[in-house]
Design a protein around this motif. Structure first.
Motif, PDB file in Angstrom:
ATOM      1  N   GLN B 131      17.329   5.694 -15.985  1.00 45.61           N
ATOM      2  CA  GLN B 131      17.183   5.153 -14.627  1.00 45.61           C
ATOM      3  C   GLN B 131      18.374   5.471 -13.720  1.00 45.61           C
ATOM      4  N   LEU B 132      19.266   6.358 -14.170  1.00 48.27           N
ATOM      5  CA  LEU B 132      20.429   6.676 -13.336  1.00 48.27           C
ATOM      6  C   LEU B 132      19.950   7.174 -11.979  1.00 48.27           C
ATOM      7  N   GLY B 133      20.585   6.679 -10.924  1.00 46.08           N
ATOM      8  CA  GLY B 133      20.168   7.091  -9.580  1.00 46.08           C
ATOM      9  C   GLY B 133      20.717   6.136  -8.554  1.00 46.08           C
ATOM     10  N   PHE B 134      19.938   5.914  -7.481  1.00 44.56           N
ATOM     11  CA  PHE B 134      20.364   5.092  -6.354  1.00 44.56           C
ATOM     12  C   PHE B 134      20.977   3.766  -6.783  1.00 44.56           C
ATOM     13  N   TRP B 135      20.261   3.031  -7.667  1.00 46.44           N
ATOM     14  CA  TRP B 135      20.715   1.672  -8.000  1.00 46.44           C
ATOM     15  C   TRP B 135      21.966   1.672  -8.857  1.00 46.44           C
ATOM     16  N   THR B 136      22.074   2.622  -9.788  1.00 44.40           N
ATOM     17  CA  THR B 136      23.279   2.650 -10.617  1.00 44.40           C
ATOM     18  C   THR B 136      24.495   3.085  -9.779  1.00 44.40           C
ATOM     19  N   ILE B 137      24.269   3.977  -8.812  1.00 47.32           N
ATOM     20  CA  ILE B 137      25.379   4.358  -7.912  1.00 47.32           C
ATOM     21  C   ILE B 137      25.825   3.121  -7.127  1.00 47.32           C
ATOM     22  N   LEU B 138      24.825   2.377  -6.618  1.00 50.20           N
ATOM     23  CA  LEU B 138      25.129   1.192  -5.815  1.00 50.20           C
ATOM     24  C   LEU B 138      25.949   0.174  -6.621  1.00 50.20           C
ATOM     25  N   ILE B 139      25.531  -0.070  -7.863  1.00 45.97           N
ATOM     26  CA  ILE B 139      26.255  -1.009  -8.729  1.00 45.97           C
ATOM     27  C   ILE B 139      27.705  -0.564  -8.897  1.00 45.97           C
ATOM     28  N   ALA B 140      27.908   0.730  -9.161  1.00 45.38           N
ATOM     29  CA  ALA B 140      29.259   1.253  -9.364  1.00 45.38           C
ATOM     30  C   ALA B 140      30.095   1.102  -8.093  1.00 45.38           C
ATOM     31  N   HIS B 141      29.498   1.421  -6.950  1.00 43.80           N
ATOM     32  CA  HIS B 141      30.256   1.362  -5.691  1.00 43.80           C
ATOM     33  C   HIS B 141      30.667  -0.068  -5.342  1.00 43.80           C
ATOM     34  N   ASP B 204      32.880   8.385   0.415  1.00 45.93           N
ATOM     35  CA  ASP B 204      33.646   9.561  -0.001  1.00 45.93           C
ATOM     36  C   ASP B 204      33.733   9.732  -1.513  1.00 45.93           C
ATOM     37  N   ASP B 205      33.240   8.758  -2.278  1.00 45.70           N
ATOM     38  CA  ASP B 205      33.470   8.838  -3.718  1.00 45.70           C
ATOM     39  C   ASP B 205      32.678   9.964  -4.371  1.00 45.70           C
ATOM     40  N   PHE B 206      33.356  10.712  -5.217  1.00 48.08           N
ATOM     41  CA  PHE B 206      32.648  11.749  -5.959  1.00 48.08           C
ATOM     42  C   PHE B 206      32.664  11.526  -7.468  1.00 48.08           C
ATOM     43  N   ILE B 207      33.841  11.273  -8.037  1.00 44.85           N
ATOM     44  CA  ILE B 207      33.975  11.287  -9.493  1.00 44.85           C
ATOM     45  C   ILE B 207      33.107  10.211 -10.165  1.00 44.85           C
ATOM     46  N   ILE B 208      33.200   8.969  -9.694  1.00 47.95           N
ATOM     47  CA  ILE B 208      32.415   7.886 -10.297  1.00 47.95           C
ATOM     48  C   ILE B 208      30.928   8.110 -10.034  1.00 47.95           C
ATOM     49  N   THR B 209      30.595   8.503  -8.802  1.00 44.29           N
ATOM     50  CA  THR B 209      29.200   8.723  -8.444  1.00 44.29           C
ATOM     51  C   THR B 209      28.583   9.806  -9.313  1.00 44.29           C
ATOM     52  N   ASN B 210      29.300  10.903  -9.484  1.00 46.31           N
ATOM     53  CA  ASN B 210      28.775  12.033 -10.218  1.00 46.31           C
ATOM     54  C   ASN B 210      28.390  11.656 -11.646  1.00 46.31           C
TER      55      ASN B 210
END
Lengths: 320, 265
Positions: B131-141, B204-210
């Protein structure tokens, strides 16, 4: 999180919030029966305010760390599809370190050199803003942060153009005989360190400025009244008083520089990888989770140890 | 020559400052570039095409929209949660204060690659790898923005004189009235600053998002991918726009502050 310039230093040099004005002892609000003299209220409301954010950090920061630790101890024979077994396979650490010790050491080396250059450049800039800028102080501070508002990746890509083989910098260096005719900057460690230095400079400038700005200029005048020349005055007065800023600036520059791989991939050579890009590709491309997790843990432990040693030796506990 | 010697430090400082702007100048310049081929980092000719055909670069505007959505949502959540935490830390007493402070400090100190990989380890272990995608990015951010919001708002709160609040209480304002009419307006600039910071961190985040994005693409990930295929010049227009908008916000904020200060004195 590349553009963390603005506030990170404030976090580190931030005094204990309880000691701020307005929460000092002796202030009796009268309307606050729970006041304990520190201006803080006791009771359940505090916990309620804290709870949602705390839960988020526990679920998505603390538990992931546990998960990372667990992953680093899985049986490496497993795979993404068949699943992994927990085997307390400590050898993962030894295997990962011996296989990737070169990128690990390279990252530490690049980070250290970039931090050192940042310290020199950042000190000049922070000193200028604190003591020489006069009424332009605020403007110069804004200018330090301003480049951060353009994407980290785009700024790094710009360096690709600046350092290009047919670019202005390379031809100038060749003209000055500092670089051979077939010499180049792009795809060399020099370019990577230059990129790291550029990208993390504000992390150095802001905490340095914060501690330089607190120095009473009369102390420097006093040293010159006592016949210290400016150089002696600097090393006997200004530098020691700015040490807290030096410590937090160094940590704030070194930590992200070691973990970064954007500069290495965009500006360096693919044969000279940094540890960040190894971890990334072990996780995402190779699906080698135990090894990637072990490397992540090694990086984290190294950095925590360095932070503790550094803080103890420099004698500042302000970081926490 | 004497002038140069006396102002040597100032001159050196200005040189360092100018150096930090060189890449910005390149980004702005390249936003008007008419490249001869797809993978050339060189100014070949002037054009306005990158601005008029902003979304012509395939997939760029979709990635940009996704970054704006993630940035907006994570800013909203992180600012609300972080502000509540800052109030608890400055205004309330509770057990475990130093542990809480440590928990807030650590995400800012940890290298991004470690934060990103630990979250990925959790998602994989709990069966969310698909399920990696929009929601997991949002949680991390939200996770990494939260700490920055807490320290920004906390600094504002701790540096605030609370005599105004006491005056309001003395004049029989209820706690709710005191909060909404005195405390909140005073803290608001800090909250606004924290929100702006959170947005720019997320955007601007790249490393965590990627690590946590799966196949979903954000703007920084688009630039990263484009670097391999040849960077469309439109990304420089986005960079220029980001720079102009955020600097304007800072300048307007500073002007507003100055006017308020002048009105008070």
């Amino acid at each position: 999180m590349s553009s963390t310039a603005g506030v990170a230093p404030v976090a580190v040099t931030d005094p204990d919030p309880g000691s701020g004005p307005g929460s000092g002892p002796g202030v009796d609000t009268g309307a606050d029966p729970g006041s304990d003299g520190s201006g803080r209220r006791r009771g359940r409301v505090g916990y309620l305010l804290l709870l949602p954010g705390l839960l988020w950090l526990i679920v998505f920061f603390v538990i992931p760390f546990y998960s990372l630790l667990a992953t680093s101890l899985y049986d490496p024979a497993g795979s993404d599809f068949r699943g992994y077994d927990m085997t307390y396979h400590w050898a993962n650490y030894w295997d990962a370190i011996s296989e990737f010790k070169v990128p690990l050491l390279r990252s530490l080396g690049y980070g250290a050199i970039a931090t050192l250059i940042c310290l020199v450049l950042g000190y000049v800039l922070a000193y200028t803003i604190a003591f020489k800028a006069g009424r332009w102080k605020n403007l110069m501070l804004v200018l330090v942060i301003a480049p951060f508002f353009t994407s980290f990746l785009l700024r790094t890509l710009s360096w690709k153009l600046i350092l290009a083989d047919d670019g202005f910098v390379v031809s100038t260096l060749q003209f000055l005989q500092l670089l051979g005719d077939d010499g180049r900057l792009l795809a060399t460690p020099v370019a990577v360190v230059a990129g790291l230095t550029y990208n993390f400079l504000p992390f150095m400038v802001l905490p340095l400025f914060a501690s330089l700005d607190k120095i009473d200029p009369r102390l420097i005048e006093a040293s010159s009244d006592l016949y210290a020349n400016p150089v002696v005055g600097f090393f006997k007065v200004t530098w020691p008083l700015s040490l807290p800023g030096v410590v937090s600036g160094t940590l704030l520059t070194f930590i992200p520089a070691v973990g970064d791989y954007i500069n290495q991939v965009l500006l360096g050579s693919p044969n000279q990888r940094m540890i960040g890009s190894v971890i990334q590709s072990q996780f995402v491309d190779a699906n080698n989770y135990p090894s990637a997790a072990a490397l992540s843990m090694v990086l984290m432990v190294l950095i925590v140890v360095m932070v503790l040693v550094y803080v103890r030796r420099a004698g500042t506990e302000e970081l926490l | 020559m004497r002038w140069v010697r006396e102002h040597l430090v100032l001159l050196l400082g200005i040189v360092v400052l100018v150096y930090t702007f060189v890449p910005i100048f390149i980004v702005v310049l390249m936003s008007f570039n008419d490249p001869a081929s797809r993978n050339v980092y060189r100014f070949d000719g002037f054009t306005l095409d990158n601005w008029t055909g902003f979304c012509d670069a395939e997939g760029m505007c979709a990635a940009l929209g996704r970054s704006l959505a993630i940035g907006g949502l994570s800013t909203l959540v992180a600012t609300v949660l972080g502000t509540l935490m800052a109030f608890a830390l400055v205004r309330h007493d509770f057990r475990g204060r130093s542990a809480t402070n440590l928990l807030i400090f650590l995400p800012m100190a940890a290298p991004e690659i470690v934060l990103g990989s630990s979250l990925l380890a959790l998602f994989v272990a709990s069966g969310f790898a698909g399920q990696l995608g929009f929601w997991t990015i949002l949680i991390a951010h939200i996770m990494f923005c939260l700490s920055f919001v807490v320290v920004t708002v906390r600094a504002r709160l701790a540096g605030m004189d609370d005599t105004l609040e006491q005056a309001a209480m003395d004049l029989y304002a209820t706690p709710a009235q005191t909060f909404w009419r005195v405390t909140f307006p005073l803290v608001f600039p800090g909250i606004l600053g924290a929100a702006l910071l959170a947005f720019s961190l997320s955007f601007d985040d790249f490393i965590i998002t990627n690590l946590n994005a799966g196949t979903t693409t954000t703007f920084p990930m688009y630039v990263w991918g484009a670097n391999q295929r040849g960077v469309p010049m439109q990304v420089n227009a986005v960079g220029t726009l980001m720079f102009v908008i955020s600097v304007s916000i800072v300048v307007l904020g500073e002007l507003g502050n100055r006017r308020r200060r002048n009105a008070l004195t």
